[in-house]
Enzyme design. Structure first.
Site, PDB file in Angstrom:
ATOM      1  N   CYS A   1       0.811  -1.105   0.086  1.00 57.59           N
ATOM      2  CA  CYS A   1      -0.027  -0.004   0.025  1.00 57.59           C
ATOM      3  C   CYS A   1       0.874   1.200   0.153  1.00 57.59           C
ATOM      4  O   CYS A   1       0.779   2.175  -0.910  1.00 57.59           O
ATOM      5  CB  CYS A   1      -0.831   0.137   1.326  1.00 57.59           C
ATOM      6  SG  CYS A   1      -1.981   1.452   1.440  1.00 57.59           S
TER       7      CYS A   1
ATOM      8  N   HIS B   1     -26.720  22.266   0.811  1.00 56.84           N
ATOM      9  CA  HIS B   1     -26.836  22.902  -0.516  1.00 56.84           C
ATOM     10  C   HIS B   1     -25.935  23.900  -0.755  1.00 56.84           C
ATOM     11  O   HIS B   1     -25.746  24.802   0.298  1.00 56.84           O
ATOM     12  CB  HIS B   1     -28.468  23.395  -0.695  1.00 56.84           C
ATOM     13  CG  HIS B   1     -28.530  23.857  -2.296  1.00 56.84           C
ATOM     14  ND1 HIS B   1     -28.664  23.200  -3.362  1.00 56.84           N
ATOM     15  CD2 HIS B   1     -28.491  25.501  -2.356  1.00 56.84           C
ATOM     16  CE1 HIS B   1     -28.907  24.034  -4.417  1.00 56.84           C
ATOM     17  NE2 HIS B   1     -28.907  25.207  -3.819  1.00 56.84           N
TER      18      HIS B   1
ATOM     19  N   GLU C   1     -26.155  16.208  -1.290  1.00 53.63           N
ATOM     20  CA  GLU C   1     -27.293  16.473  -1.206  1.00 53.63           C
ATOM     21  C   GLU C   1     -28.458  15.540  -1.888  1.00 53.63           C
ATOM     22  O   GLU C   1     -29.428  15.217  -1.529  1.00 53.63           O
ATOM     23  CB  GLU C   1     -27.886  17.978  -1.435  1.00 53.63           C
ATOM     24  CG  GLU C   1     -27.911  18.398  -2.739  1.00 53.63           C
ATOM     25  CD  GLU C   1     -28.076  19.774  -3.090  1.00 53.63           C
ATOM     26  OE1 GLU C   1     -29.239  20.161  -2.484  1.00 53.63           O
ATOM     27  OE2 GLU C   1     -27.591  20.546  -3.452  1.00 53.63           O
TER      28      GLU C   1
ATOM     29  N   GLU D   1      -7.891   2.242 -12.749  1.00 48.94           N
ATOM     30  CA  GLU D   1      -7.102   3.453 -12.175  1.00 48.94           C
ATOM     31  C   GLU D   1      -5.885   3.821 -12.877  1.00 48.94           C
ATOM     32  O   GLU D   1      -5.782   5.173 -13.122  1.00 48.94           O
ATOM     33  CB  GLU D   1      -6.592   3.049 -10.778  1.00 48.94           C
ATOM     34  CG  GLU D   1      -7.846   3.055  -9.497  1.00 48.94           C
ATOM     35  CD  GLU D   1      -7.237   2.761  -8.230  1.00 48.94           C
ATOM     36  OE1 GLU D   1      -7.965   2.657  -7.314  1.00 48.94           O
ATOM     37  OE2 GLU D   1      -6.177   2.017  -8.209  1.00 48.94           O
TER      38      GLU D   1
ATOM     39  N   CYS E   1      -1.521   1.975  -2.869  1.00 51.31           N
ATOM     40  CA  CYS E   1      -2.375   3.093  -2.483  1.00 51.31           C
ATOM     41  C   CYS E   1      -1.939   4.222  -2.637  1.00 51.31           C
ATOM     42  O   CYS E   1      -2.422   5.152  -3.355  1.00 51.31           O
ATOM     43  CB  CYS E   1      -3.105   2.742  -1.290  1.00 51.31           C
ATOM     44  SG  CYS E   1      -3.486   0.961  -0.938  1.00 51.31           S
TER      45      CYS E   1
ATOM     46  N   TYR F   1      -9.741  -2.962 -10.726  1.00 46.29           N
ATOM     47  CA  TYR F   1      -9.653  -1.617 -10.214  1.00 46.29           C
ATOM     48  C   TYR F   1      -8.155  -1.082 -10.608  1.00 46.29           C
ATOM     49  O   TYR F   1      -8.105   0.145 -10.779  1.00 46.29           O
ATOM     50  CB  TYR F   1      -9.704  -1.566  -8.713  1.00 46.29           C
ATOM     51  CG  TYR F   1      -8.936  -2.359  -7.902  1.00 46.29           C
ATOM     52  CD1 TYR F   1      -8.026  -1.432  -7.267  1.00 46.29           C
ATOM     53  CD2 TYR F   1      -8.718  -3.444  -7.571  1.00 46.29           C
ATOM     54  CE1 TYR F   1      -6.848  -2.024  -6.456  1.00 46.29           C
ATOM     55  CE2 TYR F   1      -8.058  -4.067  -6.596  1.00 46.29           C
ATOM     56  CZ  TYR F   1      -6.782  -3.445  -6.166  1.00 46.29           C
ATOM     57  OH  TYR F   1      -5.939  -3.832  -5.254  1.00 46.29           O
TER      58      TYR F   1
ATOM     59  N   LYS G   1      -0.102   5.447  -6.298  1.00 45.61           N
ATOM     60  CA  LYS G   1      -1.321   5.352  -7.225  1.00 45.61           C
ATOM     61  C   LYS G   1      -1.948   6.811  -6.866  1.00 45.61           C
ATOM     62  O   LYS G   1      -2.507   7.402  -7.785  1.00 45.61           O
ATOM     63  CB  LYS G   1      -1.957   4.318  -7.113  1.00 45.61           C
ATOM     64  CG  LYS G   1      -1.704   3.342  -7.947  1.00 45.61           C
ATOM     65  CD  LYS G   1      -2.600   2.112  -8.000  1.00 45.61           C
ATOM     66  CE  LYS G   1      -3.270   1.523  -6.860  1.00 45.61           C
ATOM     67  NZ  LYS G   1      -4.380   0.704  -7.190  1.00 45.61           N
TER      68      LYS G   1
END
Length: 459
Positions: free
Chosen positions: A43, A436, A441, A182, A48, A178, A51
């Site tokens: 990682c 908002h 939302e 990526e 992770c 993934y 990347k």
């Protein structure tokens, strides 16, 4: 009573291993951490973190372009100094590794450099030198896998993609998981002509179908070429260091670089596990019980080498469960249901809980979907859409799953993970006042479920 060199030997200094070692040493035990490479694991050093840094770097191209719609003016288009970025990225990884080493030392962990191999219930050999412990924990992760096809040695894996000395003009990425999507997003945004070759009809097999379809379409809008239902038979080296991939139908694709991202396998070879009596499954993953103990008493395993939920935060939580169970008289089992996760594709996505197909197998569901252009792109004129999808049990109205594609989806999915894990209902989401103007939302404003599919659509 047997005398051992340590109370715990941890083999593997990735995210799970360092957490288990630190917690155990901080409790006053004698701990050795065995690692043949750098401290930090996949990682921090090969996954992770680098990347994500590449993800950030690549996004500036769109940000500069979008800024014009908001009135920003600058001469020409800024350019990327790739060697400078790579040097900064590597310096950050060096800094992080230094922190990992320092934290281990400060908590009393002895770091032993070398390759660890199990030599018995209480013995690990490090480059041939035996050391003993009451308990042994393996946390060596996984590694990229490559298919056995002619010319595969010309391809690089994700490790190589993180250290390219220069950006190529074109790249073929084989795989639709993934890692593939990526890297496709990163290199495409940096100006590389990217082609993805997948065996399925859309990327990210196993994810929710609407999420897959949305991401596939958005990737193609950004200029990524997706070759569906294709299989590579061989790779040949061409003139000037280029390559040619021959597909099953006889077609050839020429490219400057080839990245294979067709999966990872447990890193369990040549560790002495089978010889010592540790059971593995057919894929080479270590079989463990709910408390992470292997078939050999006193020997434990966590993380990707057990091939359960191969995510860094999961390995860390497994390390905590191991420590609490083995050394803190507090048996702890990790709940693998409803683990939120993100994919830093472009656009990124977040997902948690059941897909629509999985939920329908359990009973009737209500599906809520919102598709819209975020405000950020209103002046920029960027043709990128967001999709939010909620899967709700019709009878109980509990939120069973959430699947998001679009700007900041990885940030939002952490909060939705709380909602799914807590078993909140759709009415409870509806009762939350919207913030908002935000994209988020929409998660509390979806009031009408989409119509149920016809019998023909459900097959």
């Amino acid at each position: 009573m047997a005398s051992f060199d340590y109370d715990l030997i941890v083999v593997g200094a990735g995210s799970g291993g360092v957490r288990a070692a630190r917690l155990t040493a901080a409790s006053g035990r004698r701990v050795a951490l065995v690692e043949m490479g750098r401290v930090g694991g996949t990682c921090v050093l090969r996954g992770c973190v680098p990347k994500k840094l590449m993800f950030y770097a690549s996004h500036f191209a769109e940000e500069f372009e979008d800024a014009k719609g908001f009135g920003w003016r600058f001469p020409g288009m800024p350019s990327l100094d790739w060697p400078a970025f790579m040097a900064a990225k590597n310096a950050e990884l060096d800094r992080l590794e230094g922190i990992y080493r320092r934290v281990q030392r400060e908590n009393g962990v002895e770091i032993i450099e070398g390759r660890g191999r199990l030599a018995g219930p209480h013995t690990v050999e490090v480059d041939g030198r035996p050391i003993t412990a009451e308990c042994i924990l393996f946390a060596v992760g996984g590694r990229p896998s490559l298919p056995d096809i002619p010319g595969i040695e010309a391809a690089m894996t994700s490790d190589g993609a993180l250290d390219l000395p220069h950006l190529p003009d074109s790249m073929v990425i084989v795989g639709g998981g993934y890692i593939a999507v990526e890297f496709a997003g990163v290199f495409n945004a940096l100006g590389v002509e990217v082609t993805i070759i997948i065996r399925a009809g859309s990327v990210l097999r196993g994810f929710d179908e609407d999420l897959r379809a949305t991401l596939t379409g958005e990737m193609e809008k950004k200029g990524i070429h997706i070759r569906r239902e294709c299989l590579v038979r061989s790779i040949e080296t061409g003139p000037g260091g280029t390559y040619s991939l021959r597909l099953a139908g006889g077609e050839e694709i020429a490219t400057d670089k080839i990245l294979y991202a067709t999966g990872r396998v447990p890193n369990t070879q040549d560790l002495g596990l089978v010889e010592a009596g540790v059971a593995l499954n057919d894929t080479g993953a270590v079989l463990v019980d709910a408390y992470n103990e292997t078939s050999l008493a006193g020997v434990y395993a966590i993380g990707d080498m057990t091939d359960r939920a191969n995510l860094t935060p999961v390995a860390i939580r497994e390390a905590v469960c191991f420590f609490q169970t083995r050394f803190n008289d507090n048996p702890m089992v990790l709940d693998y249901d409803n683990i939120p996760t993100a994919v830093f594709s472009q656009p990124p996505l977040g997902t948690v809980g059941l897909t629509e197909d999985e939920a329908r197998q359990l009973g009737p569901v209500d599906i809520y979907i919102s598709r819209f252009k975020p405000m950020k792109y209103s002046l920029a004129g960027r043709d990128e859409r967001v999709m939010f999808k909620l899967v709700v049990a019709r009878d109980s109205q509990k939120l069973l799953g959430a699947h998001l594609v679009g700007h900041e989806a990885p940030e939002l999915i952490q909060v939705l993970g709380l909602a799914v894990k807590a078993g909140l209902t759709k009415a409870q989401l509806d009762d939350v006042v919207a913030v908002h103007p935000t994209s988020a939302e929409e998660l509390v404003l979806m009031r009408e479920p989409v119509p149920d599919p016809s019998p023909e659509e459900t097959g």
